[in-house]
Design a protein around this motif. Structure first.
Motif, PDB file in Angstrom:
ATOM      1  N   SER A  55      44.843 -50.685 -18.630  1.00 21.89           N
ATOM      2  CA  SER A  55      43.929 -51.705 -19.146  1.00 21.89           C
ATOM      3  C   SER A  55      42.589 -51.654 -18.408  1.00 21.89           C
ATOM      4  CB  SER A  55      44.551 -53.101 -18.988  1.00 21.89           C
ATOM      5  OG  SER A  55      45.601 -53.286 -19.908  1.00 21.89           O
ATOM      6  N   TRP A  56      42.633 -51.545 -17.092  1.00 22.50           N
ATOM      7  CA  TRP A  56      41.371 -51.506 -16.333  1.00 22.50           C
ATOM      8  C   TRP A  56      40.551 -50.277 -16.696  1.00 22.50           C
ATOM      9  CZ3 TRP A  56      39.505 -55.748 -15.021  1.00 22.50           C
ATOM     10  CH2 TRP A  56      40.212 -56.752 -14.379  1.00 22.50           C
ATOM     11  N   LEU A  57      41.239 -49.164 -16.884  1.00 22.31           N
ATOM     12  CA  LEU A  57      40.531 -47.936 -17.246  1.00 22.31           C
ATOM     13  C   LEU A  57      39.785 -48.153 -18.564  1.00 22.31           C
ATOM     14  CD1 LEU A  57      40.318 -45.056 -16.072  1.00 22.31           C
ATOM     15  CD2 LEU A  57      42.086 -44.369 -17.695  1.00 22.31           C
ATOM     16  N   GLN A  58      40.472 -48.768 -19.506  1.00 23.12           N
ATOM     17  CA  GLN A  58      39.879 -49.035 -20.817  1.00 23.12           C
ATOM     18  C   GLN A  58      38.686 -49.997 -20.703  1.00 23.12           C
ATOM     19  OE1 GLN A  58      41.310 -47.305 -23.178  1.00 23.12           O
ATOM     20  NE2 GLN A  58      41.347 -48.394 -25.134  1.00 23.12           N
ATOM     21  N   VAL A  59      38.839 -51.046 -19.878  1.00 26.88           N
ATOM     22  CA  VAL A  59      37.718 -51.982 -19.663  1.00 26.88           C
ATOM     23  C   VAL A  59      36.536 -51.206 -19.083  1.00 26.88           C
ATOM     24  CG1 VAL A  59      36.905 -53.934 -18.245  1.00 26.88           C
ATOM     25  CG2 VAL A  59      39.160 -54.053 -19.348  1.00 26.88           C
ATOM     26  N   MET A  60      36.809 -50.368 -18.089  1.00 25.54           N
ATOM     27  CA  MET A  60      35.735 -49.668 -17.387  1.00 25.54           C
ATOM     28  C   MET A  60      35.122 -48.537 -18.211  1.00 25.54           C
ATOM     29  SD  MET A  60      35.322 -51.470 -14.780  1.00 25.54           S
ATOM     30  CE  MET A  60      34.080 -50.489 -13.904  1.00 25.54           C
ATOM     31  N   ILE A  81      34.054 -48.745  -8.930  1.00 30.78           N
ATOM     32  CA  ILE A  81      34.780 -49.963  -9.318  1.00 30.78           C
ATOM     33  C   ILE A  81      36.053 -49.604 -10.088  1.00 30.78           C
ATOM     34  CG2 ILE A  81      34.665 -52.077 -10.722  1.00 30.78           C
ATOM     35  CD1 ILE A  81      31.672 -52.245  -9.900  1.00 30.78           C
ATOM     36  N   ALA A  82      35.957 -48.590 -10.965  1.00 29.18           N
ATOM     37  CA  ALA A  82      37.145 -48.161 -11.718  1.00 29.18           C
ATOM     38  C   ALA A  82      38.237 -47.711 -10.751  1.00 29.18           C
ATOM     39  CB  ALA A  82      36.783 -47.043 -12.685  1.00 29.18           C
ATOM     40  N   ASP A  83      37.841 -47.022  -9.701  1.00 26.73           N
ATOM     41  CA  ASP A  83      38.800 -46.556  -8.704  1.00 26.73           C
ATOM     42  C   ASP A  83      39.448 -47.744  -7.974  1.00 26.73           C
ATOM     43  OD1 ASP A  83      39.961 -44.471  -6.888  1.00 26.73           O
ATOM     44  OD2 ASP A  83      38.758 -45.575  -5.426  1.00 26.73           O
ATOM     45  N   LEU A 106      42.751 -55.629 -23.120  1.00 26.90           N
ATOM     46  CA  LEU A 106      41.535 -55.716 -22.313  1.00 26.90           C
ATOM     47  C   LEU A 106      41.386 -57.090 -21.672  1.00 26.90           C
ATOM     48  CD1 LEU A 106      38.982 -53.924 -24.672  1.00 26.90           C
ATOM     49  CD2 LEU A 106      40.475 -52.946 -22.926  1.00 26.90           C
ATOM     50  N   ARG A 107      42.098 -58.055 -22.227  1.00 30.66           N
ATOM     51  CA  ARG A 107      41.972 -59.423 -21.716  1.00 30.66           C
ATOM     52  C   ARG A 107      43.200 -59.835 -20.911  1.00 30.66           C
ATOM     53  NH1 ARG A 107      38.195 -63.031 -23.559  1.00 30.66           N
ATOM     54  NH2 ARG A 107      36.933 -62.392 -25.348  1.00 30.66           N
ATOM     55  N   ILE A 108      42.959 -60.363 -19.717  1.00 30.24           N
ATOM     56  CA  ILE A 108      44.033 -60.960 -18.915  1.00 30.24           C
ATOM     57  C   ILE A 108      44.680 -62.071 -19.735  1.00 30.24           C
ATOM     58  CG2 ILE A 108      44.435 -62.437 -16.885  1.00 30.24           C
ATOM     59  CD1 ILE A 108      42.005 -60.861 -15.600  1.00 30.24           C
ATOM     60  N   SER A 109      43.828 -62.827 -20.440  1.00 31.93           N
ATOM     61  CA  SER A 109      44.328 -63.983 -21.197  1.00 31.93           C
ATOM     62  C   SER A 109      45.186 -63.582 -22.399  1.00 31.93           C
ATOM     63  CB  SER A 109      43.157 -64.867 -21.637  1.00 31.93           C
ATOM     64  OG  SER A 109      42.169 -64.106 -22.288  1.00 31.93           O
TER      65      SER A 109
END
Ligand code: HEC
Ligand code: HEC
Length: 158
Positions: A55-60, A81-83, A106-109
């Protein structure tokens, strides 16, 4: 000597068990000034633990089209930041954060963990003017910036 080490280990294990329940509502953001600066200006610098690495990779990888905003960064900052997010991503707490088709959320929520924890919050509450969105953690978790999501630090704006 042997015995002393053993006693020490047992004590450490005991302490770990005793403090675990209290830690469930603690999500400290590991210190990373660049992350706080770049990802904490429009909203809270969210706890990396609440999304998995995919998910973080996709956000970044989509910062130019970030929930209707442009949050793009130069490549050096983006990569750093991605790392950081990848290394501190969740897993144990949230499990895999993907939708039914396996696409990273992509959303925590939108995660099952978030929804389970907020099951008692009525849909109309999220729309109150002082809250606006589930993404606005600090509206209710008054000490969210310090990683404190405990019940006694919740004030839901009327
Ligand atoms: C220019 C402003 C801006 C910057 C900078 C920014 N964001 Fe966001 N972000 C937003 C907006 C707007 C939303 C949607 C908020 C909402 O739905 O209420 C959002 C939402 C999010 C969400 C989803 C929250 C949820 O659970 O609903 C995540 C995750 C996120 N941002 C991560 C980041 C990361 C990581 C960075 C740093 C690389 C970053 N943001 C930088 C504006 C920004
Ligand atoms: C409308 C107010 C509101 C908003 C906004 C909100 N929360 Fe919550 N949160 C609550 C309430 C109420 C609970 C449940 C407290 C309870 O039952 O102990 C809760 C529980 C939690 C818990 C569980 C704590 C525990 O004791 O296990 C976590 C973690 C959490 N929220 C994180 C977040 C994050 C991260 C965001 C933003 C992405 C957020 N919350 C946004 C009201 C809110």
């Amino acid at each position: 000597m042997e015995n002393a080490v053993k006693t020490h280990l047992t004590l450490a294990a005991l302490l770990a068990t005793l403090t675990l329940p209290a830690l469930a509502d603690r999500l400290p953001v590991p210190n990373h000034p660049l992350y706080r600066e770049e990802c904490g200006s429009c909203h809270l610098a969210y706890p990396p633990q609440l999304l998995d690495a995919h998910s973080w990779l996709q956000v970044m990888n989509g910062l130019d089209k970030h929930f209707g905003s442009d949050a793009s960064l130069d490549e050096k900052r983006r990569a750093a930041i991605a790392d950081f997010l990848g290394r501190n991503a969740g897993g144990r707490k949230t499990g895999v954060t993907a939708d039914a088709k396996g696409q990273p959320l992509l959303r925590i929520s939108d995660t099952a963990y978030f929804q389970r924890k907020h099951r008692e919050v009525d849909a109309s509450v999220w729309k109150r003017p002082a809250i606006k969105s589930p993404a606005n953690c600090a509206a209710c978790h008054v000490n969210a910036a310090a990683g404190d999501y405990s019940e006694r630090s919740i004030r839901i704006p009327k």
